[in-house]
Design an enzyme around this catalytic site. Structure first.
Site, PDB file in Angstrom:
ATOM      1  N   LYS A  11      58.552 -69.133  58.329  1.00 58.22           N
ATOM      2  CA  LYS A  11      57.838 -69.945  57.346  1.00 58.22           C
ATOM      3  C   LYS A  11      58.437 -71.354  57.277  1.00 58.22           C
ATOM      4  CE  LYS A  11      56.532 -65.852  54.611  1.00 58.22           C
ATOM      5  NZ  LYS A  11      56.458 -65.264  53.247  1.00 58.22           N
ATOM      6  N   TYR A  51      46.239 -64.840  54.429  1.00 61.94           N
ATOM      7  CA  TYR A  51      46.633 -64.121  53.211  1.00 61.94           C
ATOM      8  C   TYR A  51      45.410 -63.680  52.391  1.00 61.94           C
ATOM      9  CZ  TYR A  51      51.685 -65.104  53.660  1.00 61.94           C
ATOM     10  OH  TYR A  51      53.008 -65.143  54.063  1.00 61.94           O
ATOM     11  N   ARG A 104      65.808 -61.396  55.198  1.00 60.19           N
ATOM     12  CA  ARG A 104      65.690 -61.947  53.838  1.00 60.19           C
ATOM     13  C   ARG A 104      66.958 -61.681  53.027  1.00 60.19           C
ATOM     14  NH1 ARG A 104      59.493 -59.762  53.130  1.00 60.19           N
ATOM     15  NH2 ARG A 104      58.404 -61.573  53.999  1.00 60.19           N
ATOM     16  N   ASN A 114      60.856 -66.869  51.041  1.00 56.92           N
ATOM     17  CA  ASN A 114      61.527 -65.758  51.735  1.00 56.92           C
ATOM     18  C   ASN A 114      61.535 -65.876  53.258  1.00 56.92           C
ATOM     19  OD1 ASN A 114      58.923 -64.977  52.217  1.00 56.92           O
ATOM     20  ND2 ASN A 114      58.984 -63.099  50.992  1.00 56.92           N
ATOM     21  N   HIS A 117      57.652 -64.079  57.769  1.00 54.67           N
ATOM     22  CA  HIS A 117      56.553 -63.127  57.595  1.00 54.67           C
ATOM     23  C   HIS A 117      56.613 -62.055  58.679  1.00 54.67           C
ATOM     24  CE1 HIS A 117      52.442 -61.533  57.269  1.00 54.67           C
ATOM     25  NE2 HIS A 117      52.431 -61.597  58.598  1.00 54.67           N
ATOM     26  N   GLU A 128      46.146 -60.474  62.591  1.00 56.17           N
ATOM     27  CA  GLU A 128      46.952 -61.696  62.515  1.00 56.17           C
ATOM     28  C   GLU A 128      47.151 -62.313  63.898  1.00 56.17           C
ATOM     29  OE1 GLU A 128      49.252 -60.111  58.494  1.00 56.17           O
ATOM     30  OE2 GLU A 128      50.416 -60.323  60.334  1.00 56.17           O
TER      31      GLU A 128
HETATM   32  P1  DAT Z   1      55.368 -59.536  52.426  1.00 51.69           P
HETATM   33  O1  DAT Z   1      55.546 -60.960  52.890  1.00 51.69           O
HETATM   34  O2  DAT Z   1      56.699 -58.854  52.223  1.00 51.69           O
HETATM   35  O3  DAT Z   1      54.423 -58.753  53.313  1.00 51.69           O
HETATM   36  P2  DAT Z   1      53.163 -59.709  50.523  1.00 51.69           P
HETATM   37  O4  DAT Z   1      52.272 -59.579  51.711  1.00 51.69           O
HETATM   38  O5  DAT Z   1      52.955 -58.789  49.382  1.00 51.69           O
HETATM   39  O6  DAT Z   1      54.720 -59.587  50.961  1.00 51.69           O
HETATM   40  O7  DAT Z   1      53.098 -61.196  49.947  1.00 51.69           O
HETATM   41  C1  DAT Z   1      53.030 -62.294  50.842  1.00 51.69           C
HETATM   42  C2  DAT Z   1      53.967 -63.367  50.371  1.00 51.69           C
HETATM   43  O8  DAT Z   1      53.555 -63.809  49.080  1.00 51.69           O
HETATM   44  C3  DAT Z   1      55.415 -62.928  50.188  1.00 51.69           C
HETATM   45  O9  DAT Z   1      56.147 -62.958  51.390  1.00 51.69           O
HETATM   46  C4  DAT Z   1      55.911 -63.921  49.208  1.00 51.69           C
HETATM   47  C5  DAT Z   1      54.692 -64.177  48.324  1.00 51.69           C
HETATM   48  N1  DAT Z   1      54.775 -63.341  47.122  1.00 51.69           N
HETATM   49  C6  DAT Z   1      54.572 -62.002  47.042  1.00 51.69           C
HETATM   50  N2  DAT Z   1      54.738 -61.551  45.804  1.00 51.69           N
HETATM   51  C7  DAT Z   1      55.052 -62.652  45.070  1.00 51.69           C
HETATM   52  C8  DAT Z   1      55.364 -62.882  43.705  1.00 51.69           C
HETATM   53  N3  DAT Z   1      55.370 -61.865  42.822  1.00 51.69           N
HETATM   54  N4  DAT Z   1      55.660 -64.145  43.309  1.00 51.69           N
HETATM   55  C9  DAT Z   1      55.653 -65.164  44.184  1.00 51.69           C
HETATM   56  N5  DAT Z   1      55.376 -65.029  45.494  1.00 51.69           N
HETATM   57  C10 DAT Z   1      55.078 -63.792  45.912  1.00 51.69           C
HETATM   58 MG    MG Z   2      52.396 -59.001  53.658  1.00 47.62          MG
END
Ligand code: DAT
Ligand code: MG
Length: 150
Positions: A11, A51, A104, A114, A117, A128
């Site tokens: 990222k 997303y 992470r 974080n 991805h 993707e």
């Molecule tokens: P991941 O990246 O672990 O697959 P995800 O797909 O649920 O997680 O969410 C995508 C991204 O969105 C994640 O890397 C960081 C952001 N994100 C997720 N939950 C969040 C939250 N509660 N507050 C802020 N950003 C968040």
């Molecule tokens: Mg995800």
């Protein structure tokens, strides 16, 4: 199978913080093979597609803005159980819950920054990979395969 593929993306914060080499090295050292790699500065529109499943979350606008704030490194890694192992190597979504030794858990502090991805299923990996690499990937045979796999 050995040919499972996952989409890994460093990222904008990972790129800005100079962590590209360290993150790629972890996947190479684990045994994964790079089959696609490029730098890109994605548009907000492209990231809304990436997303799309999170479009209703309150953090979605901030997520899209952050992800469009600078260049990313888009990578496809191939190897045994690439999706699940890739997720384990990342840690949890929240760095606070990520084990030490995970990407992470070693390099990040905040859920909204974080650094990396990883696809969460083979189905989303395929989607993707199509979204980020419409030009396709590069299949090649590594001389290590006989030593990585039975
Ligand atoms: P991941 O990246 O672990 O697959 P995800 O797909 O649920 O997680 O969410 C995508 C991204 O969105 C994640 O890397 C960081 C952001 N994100 C997720 N939950 C969040 C939250 N509660 N507050 C802020 N950003 C968040
Ligand atoms: Mg995800």
């Amino acid at each position: 199978s050995n040919t499972e593929r996952t989409y890994i993306m460093i990222k904008p914060d990972g790129v800005q913080r100079g962590l590209v080499g360290k993150i790629i090295a972890r996947f190479e050292e684990r045994g994964f093979k790079i089959v696609a790699l490029k730098m890109a500065h994605p548009t907000e529109d492209h990231l809304r597609k990436h997303y799309a499943d999170l479009a209703n979350k309150p953090f979605f606008p901030g997520l899209v803005k952050y992800m469009a704030s600078g260049p990313v490194i888009a990578i496809v890694f191939e190897g045994l159980d690439a999706v699940k192992t890739g997720r384990a190597m990342l840690g949890a979504t929240n760095p606070l819950a990520s084990p030490i030794g995970s990407i992470r858990g070693d390099f990040a502090l905040a859920v909204g920054r974080n650094i990396c991805h990883g696809s969460d299923s083979v189905e989303s990996a395929n989607k993707e990979i199509d979204l980020w690499f419409p030009e396709g990937i590069t299949s090649w045979k590594s001389v290590y395969e006989g030593w990585l796999y039975e």
